[in-house]
Design a protein around this motif. Structure first.
Motif, PDB file in Angstrom:
ATOM      1  N   VAL A  25       0.830  -1.210  -0.116  1.00 59.04           N
ATOM      2  CA  VAL A  25      -0.044  -0.019  -0.001  1.00 59.04           C
ATOM      3  C   VAL A  25       0.803   1.133  -0.047  1.00 59.04           C
ATOM      4  O   VAL A  25       1.833   1.435   0.885  1.00 59.04           O
ATOM      5  CB  VAL A  25      -0.984  -0.062   1.370  1.00 59.04           C
ATOM      6  N   ILE A  39      -4.201   3.063   8.262  1.00 62.17           N
ATOM      7  CA  ILE A  39      -4.318   2.005   7.444  1.00 62.17           C
ATOM      8  C   ILE A  39      -3.488   0.810   8.351  1.00 62.17           C
ATOM      9  O   ILE A  39      -3.743  -0.199   8.118  1.00 62.17           O
ATOM     10  CB  ILE A  39      -3.639   2.184   6.058  1.00 62.17           C
ATOM     11  N   VAL A  48      -2.218  -1.207  -3.619  1.00 62.34           N
ATOM     12  CA  VAL A  48      -3.479  -0.335  -3.482  1.00 62.34           C
ATOM     13  C   VAL A  48      -2.454   1.176  -3.520  1.00 62.34           C
ATOM     14  O   VAL A  48      -1.734   1.184  -2.620  1.00 62.34           O
ATOM     15  CB  VAL A  48      -4.130  -0.405  -2.149  1.00 62.34           C
ATOM     16  N   ILE A  73      -2.894   5.339  -2.792  1.00 64.47           N
ATOM     17  CA  ILE A  73      -3.992   6.329  -2.322  1.00 64.47           C
ATOM     18  C   ILE A  73      -3.288   7.715  -2.670  1.00 64.47           C
ATOM     19  O   ILE A  73      -2.240   8.101  -2.272  1.00 64.47           O
ATOM     20  CB  ILE A  73      -4.140   5.944  -0.854  1.00 64.47           C
ATOM     21  N   CYS A 116      -9.181   1.350   1.554  1.00 63.00           N
ATOM     22  CA  CYS A 116      -8.114   0.882   1.499  1.00 63.00           C
ATOM     23  C   CYS A 116      -8.229  -0.897   2.051  1.00 63.00           C
ATOM     24  O   CYS A 116      -7.902  -1.875   1.458  1.00 63.00           O
ATOM     25  CB  CYS A 116      -6.802   1.357   1.861  1.00 63.00           C
TER      26      CYS A 116
END
Length: 327
Positions: A117, A132, A184, A186, A299
């Motif tokens: 991530v 997260i 992922v 962001i 997420c």
């Protein structure tokens, strides 16, 4: 530590011997590379020499011997002018990259399916990254957190199946990571910042967009669409065939996640369902934290965290020191 095997048997220059630079030296050496370390500060050169690394004035060396320059994010790559080490490397045909690029190459070589991530944005990066990581730990994941939030990425444990790396990235770090490919990605928001290092707001926004544009083909780009730069980025990335989850704290969305009356909702096909409630969570007060929480929730959902675990994680998030901290 993550041994960097992609430069085994080669000689690599490292400029900038702060936390991430010294970690890069150790990781490269552990992977079989020869490291030549440089810095403008005598104290940092002495520290690297004490740790067993060869140090040199990189202004006077033969650059043709290097396979790469690992550059500190603090040295300019483009604006207002490239750092002298960048000019020296380019004139010798040597690639200029950063420590997160080394991580991406190791992950691709050894554990390409390991969850990764990457988070960026003008504001909220650190809180969203910490949230997260907290959510993934609550969900039972082996979670490694680092990058711009403080711990050098190469000081973390290596990527492997079932271990998720949650990495905060500044625009400077994105600039030095050409093969950035998170599971992922962001992009929380974009507003005017760091123009001294990027020249224009347009260039700054384009660098930020690269993080979400690089998500893996089966990955997810999560983008806050409450500013014009991110709205345009979301449209471009979706048109390129990537999965995009839009997030808003200002307006209900026909598709994506939005916040309304201290509740995170997911909209799809005209219908909406409740994801989580953030009212009364002291560490997530304010509209800016609602945006952070919504992006973090998107997420967690993309990585398969159940809704009840997500709610538990949001409520137990301690927050970061000095960020909306009650005194």
């Amino acid at each position: 530590m993550i041994p960097v095997t992609s430069f085994a048997g080669k000689t690599v220059a490292v400029f900038g011997l702060g936390g991430s630079g010294l970690a890069s030296c150790h990781a490269l050496k552990a992977g079989g590379a020869e490291v030549i370390a440089g810095d403008d500060g005598a104290e940092r050169l002495a520290e690297a020499a004490k740790a067993g690394f060869v140090t040199a004035d990189l202004r006077t060396v033969n650059w043709s011997r290097f396979a790469a320059l690992i550059l500190t994010p603090g040295a300019p790559l483009t604006h207002p002018a490239p750092h002298w080490s960048v000019l020296a490397a380019r004139s010798a045909g040597v690639e200029v990259i950063g420590d997160i690029e080394l991580f991406c190459r190791e992950r691709k070589r050894h554990a390409p399916d390991a969850p990764f991530v990457a988070i960026t944005g003008t504001n909220g990066k650190s809180t969203t990254t910490a949230l997260i990581a907290h959510l993934m730990r609550v969900a039972g994941y082996d979670t490694q957190m680092g990058g711009n939030i403080g711990t050098a990425i190469l000081s973390l444990e290596p990527p492997r199946k079932g271990r998720v790396h949650v990495i905060e990235m500044s625009s400077y770090q994105i600039d030095l990571t050409p093969s950035l490919d998170p599971t992922v990605g962001i992009l929380i928001n974009v507003s005017e910042d760091h123009i001294d290092r990027h020249g224009t707001l347009e260039h700054y926004a384009a660098v930020k967009e690269r993080l979400v544009a690089g998500v893996q083909s089966q990955g997810t780009a999560i983008i806050g669409v409450d500013d014009i730069w991110c709205r345009a980025a979301a449209d471009r990335i979706e048109q390129a065939g990537k999965r995009v989850v839009r997030v808003s704290v200002k307006n209900p969305l026909p598709d994506g996640l939005f916040v309304d009356h201290e509740t995170i909702w997911r909209a799809s096909g005209g219908a909406r369902s409740e994801i989580a409630r953030i009212g009364g969570i002291g560490s997530l007060r304010g509209l800016h934290n609602a945006q952070n929480a919504a992006c973090a929730s998107a997420c967690a959902l993309a990585l398969g965290v159940p809704g009840e675990v997500l709610q538990k994680g949001l409520r137990s998030f301690p927050g970061l020191a000095h960020r909306m901290e009650q005194v």
